[in-house]
Write a protein that holds these residues in place. Sequence first.
Motif, PDB file in Angstrom:
ATOM      1  N   THR A   1       0.819  -1.204   0.000  1.00 42.87           N
ATOM      2  CA  THR A   1       0.000   0.000   0.000  1.00 42.87           C
ATOM      3  C   THR A   1       0.852   1.253   0.000  1.00 42.87           C
ATOM      4  OG1 THR A   1      -1.712  -1.164   1.195  1.00 42.87           O
ATOM      5  CG2 THR A   1      -1.788   1.249   1.200  1.00 42.87           C
ATOM      6  N   ARG A   2       1.915   1.221   0.757  1.00 47.35           N
ATOM      7  CA  ARG A   2       2.787   2.394   0.842  1.00 47.35           C
ATOM      8  C   ARG A   2       3.407   2.695  -0.497  1.00 47.35           C
ATOM      9  NH1 ARG A   2       6.854   3.188   5.733  1.00 47.35           N
ATOM     10  NH2 ARG A   2       4.824   3.471   6.711  1.00 47.35           N
ATOM     11  N   ARG A   3       3.826   1.660  -1.218  1.00 48.05           N
ATOM     12  CA  ARG A   3       4.442   1.891  -2.509  1.00 48.05           C
ATOM     13  C   ARG A   3       3.446   2.524  -3.473  1.00 48.05           C
ATOM     14  NH1 ARG A   3       9.260  -0.601  -3.515  1.00 48.05           N
ATOM     15  NH2 ARG A   3       8.798  -0.581  -5.724  1.00 48.05           N
ATOM     16  N   THR A   4       2.170   2.099  -3.406  1.00 49.33           N
ATOM     17  CA  THR A   4       1.149   2.668  -4.266  1.00 49.33           C
ATOM     18  C   THR A   4       0.927   4.134  -3.940  1.00 49.33           C
ATOM     19  OG1 THR A   4       0.054   0.524  -4.418  1.00 49.33           O
ATOM     20  CG2 THR A   4      -1.241   2.482  -5.018  1.00 49.33           C
ATOM     21  N   ASP A   5       0.825   4.455  -2.633  1.00 50.10           N
ATOM     22  CA  ASP A   5       0.643   5.843  -2.229  1.00 50.10           C
ATOM     23  C   ASP A   5       1.786   6.699  -2.714  1.00 50.10           C
ATOM     24  OD1 ASP A   5      -0.806   4.970   0.988  1.00 50.10           O
ATOM     25  OD2 ASP A   5      -1.707   5.186  -1.001  1.00 50.10           O
ATOM     26  N   TRP A   6       2.971   6.142  -2.607  1.00 46.57           N
ATOM     27  CA  TRP A   6       4.156   6.870  -3.036  1.00 46.57           C
ATOM     28  C   TRP A   6       4.049   7.216  -4.520  1.00 46.57           C
ATOM     29  CZ3 TRP A   6       9.508   5.342  -0.779  1.00 46.57           C
ATOM     30  CH2 TRP A   6      10.450   6.249  -1.205  1.00 46.57           C
ATOM     31  N   ALA A   7       3.690   6.208  -5.328  1.00 44.97           N
ATOM     32  CA  ALA A   7       3.596   6.424  -6.764  1.00 44.97           C
ATOM     33  C   ALA A   7       2.539   7.463  -7.084  1.00 44.97           C
ATOM     34  CB  ALA A   7       3.284   5.106  -7.471  1.00 44.97           C
TER      35      ALA A   7
ATOM     36  N   ALA B   1      11.644  16.356  -3.188  1.00 48.46           N
ATOM     37  CA  ALA B   1      12.612  15.509  -3.881  1.00 48.46           C
ATOM     38  C   ALA B   1      13.615  14.904  -2.900  1.00 48.46           C
ATOM     39  CB  ALA B   1      13.330  16.324  -4.954  1.00 48.46           C
ATOM     40  N   ILE B   2      14.064  15.698  -1.952  1.00 48.28           N
ATOM     41  CA  ILE B   2      15.030  15.207  -0.966  1.00 48.28           C
ATOM     42  C   ILE B   2      14.410  14.094  -0.129  1.00 48.28           C
ATOM     43  CG2 ILE B   2      16.293  15.825   1.136  1.00 48.28           C
ATOM     44  CD1 ILE B   2      16.676  18.629  -0.113  1.00 48.28           C
ATOM     45  N   CYS B   3      13.189  14.301   0.338  1.00 48.91           N
ATOM     46  CA  CYS B   3      12.532  13.296   1.181  1.00 48.91           C
ATOM     47  C   CYS B   3      12.282  12.005   0.423  1.00 48.91           C
ATOM     48  CB  CYS B   3      11.220  13.849   1.736  1.00 48.91           C
ATOM     49  SG  CYS B   3      11.428  15.130   2.986  1.00 48.91           S
ATOM     50  N   LEU B   4      11.817  12.111  -0.796  1.00 51.72           N
ATOM     51  CA  LEU B   4      11.555  10.908  -1.584  1.00 51.72           C
ATOM     52  C   LEU B   4      12.847  10.130  -1.827  1.00 51.72           C
ATOM     53  CD1 LEU B   4       8.965  12.202  -4.208  1.00 51.72           C
ATOM     54  CD2 LEU B   4       8.561  10.621  -2.319  1.00 51.72           C
ATOM     55  N   ARG B   5      13.922  10.864  -2.089  1.00 50.23           N
ATOM     56  CA  ARG B   5      15.200  10.182  -2.310  1.00 50.23           C
ATOM     57  C   ARG B   5      15.669   9.467  -1.045  1.00 50.23           C
ATOM     58  NH1 ARG B   5      17.626  14.192  -4.167  1.00 50.23           N
ATOM     59  NH2 ARG B   5      18.870  14.846  -2.378  1.00 50.23           N
TER      60      ARG B   5
ATOM     61  N   VAL C   1       5.840  19.842   3.505  1.00 52.82           N
ATOM     62  CA  VAL C   1       6.128  18.555   2.873  1.00 52.82           C
ATOM     63  C   VAL C   1       6.036  17.412   3.887  1.00 52.82           C
ATOM     64  CG1 VAL C   1       7.931  17.184   1.757  1.00 52.82           C
ATOM     65  CG2 VAL C   1       7.509  19.546   1.036  1.00 52.82           C
ATOM     66  N   LEU C   2       6.600  17.595   5.062  1.00 53.26           N
ATOM     67  CA  LEU C   2       6.577  16.534   6.067  1.00 53.26           C
ATOM     68  C   LEU C   2       5.148  16.213   6.501  1.00 53.26           C
ATOM     69  CD1 LEU C   2       9.633  17.625   8.238  1.00 53.26           C
ATOM     70  CD2 LEU C   2       9.538  15.736   6.605  1.00 53.26           C
TER      71      LEU C   2
ATOM     72  N   GLY D   1       0.955   8.599   4.363  1.00 52.54           N
ATOM     73  CA  GLY D   1       1.545   7.386   4.912  1.00 52.54           C
ATOM     74  C   GLY D   1       2.995   7.134   4.585  1.00 52.54           C
ATOM     75  N   LEU D   2       3.657   8.089   3.944  1.00 49.87           N
ATOM     76  CA  LEU D   2       5.079   7.904   3.655  1.00 49.87           C
ATOM     77  C   LEU D   2       5.934   8.089   4.902  1.00 49.87           C
ATOM     78  CD1 LEU D   2       5.381   9.711   0.210  1.00 49.87           C
ATOM     79  CD2 LEU D   2       5.340   7.263   0.661  1.00 49.87           C
ATOM     80  N   ILE D   3       5.415   8.824   5.876  1.00 50.10           N
ATOM     81  CA  ILE D   3       6.053   8.945   7.184  1.00 50.10           C
ATOM     82  C   ILE D   3       5.083   8.382   8.213  1.00 50.10           C
ATOM     83  CG2 ILE D   3       6.984  10.490   8.936  1.00 50.10           C
ATOM     84  CD1 ILE D   3       7.642  12.483   6.760  1.00 50.10           C
ATOM     85  N   ASN D   4       5.538   7.397   8.977  1.00 47.82           N
ATOM     86  CA  ASN D   4       4.703   6.787  10.018  1.00 47.82           C
ATOM     87  C   ASN D   4       5.638   6.329  11.127  1.00 47.82           C
ATOM     88  OD1 ASN D   4       3.096   5.108  11.653  1.00 47.82           O
ATOM     89  ND2 ASN D   4       1.786   4.541   9.931  1.00 47.82           N
TER      90      ASN D   4
END
Length: 253
Positions: free
Chosen positions: A2-8, A96-100, A129-130, A137-140
């Motif tokens: 699920t997290r990967r989907t949200d990220w995309a 961009a920094i956070c995603l990297r 951004v945070l 859900g990218l930060i939990n």
Amino acid sequence: MTRRTDWAEYTSGSAGPGDDAYGAAAAPYETDPSAVGPREDGAARQGGGRGRGAGGGRGRRRRERAESSAEDGGATSSSRAEKGEPPRDPVEQARAICLRLLTGTPRTRRQLADALRKREIPDEAAEEVLSRFEEVGLINDGAFADAWVESRHHGRGLARRALARELRTKGVDATLIDAAVSQLDTEQEEETARDLVARKLRATRGLDRDKRLRRLAGMLARKGYPEGMSLRVVRQALEEEGEDTEYLGDEAF
């Protein structure tokens, strides 16, 4: 998954103004080179010197405008993209920094905030951004703490005290730390301690009894096990090997 989907989903809609910049940069190079200059020059040659001068001038001006457009905007943006540099807008740069940093490695909000501060991202942009990353859900931090305890206890044999210390250094809230380390109970900790001692016991054979006790108990202490539990587990292991621990006091530890 699920997290990967949200990220995309998040990243696919986050290109922002950069898309227009890259599109503008590419536009001059989509023009067929044969349509600029040579055909007009050819027509001018058929019509005489005056036509040649007018057609050549138009071709040169068109080429100059294309080159100027590339130099002023497109080339710079394309160059940043090719070098993998983040966009200049603070929010886009923070994203961009956070995603990297999150690629393949979960991180806490505090870790990401520290990274943005080190890169001199304005506090307002970093907070935006945070907070957005937490929403999707990218930060939990709670899930991070749970996974950390599971991994570090079974992989490194760390006890609750050591796990809590590590999570504090990563900026996890005390309430979330307590909830995560509560996954481990005293019985599970003691069972893991016994396994650790059993694996190290053979390496201490040939040493005197007190030194074996100190070495094994010290190993458990470094992993966060309470002193009483460490001493009890090591004594039992030594007794099973035939060592006399009847008069072995706590001072040996």
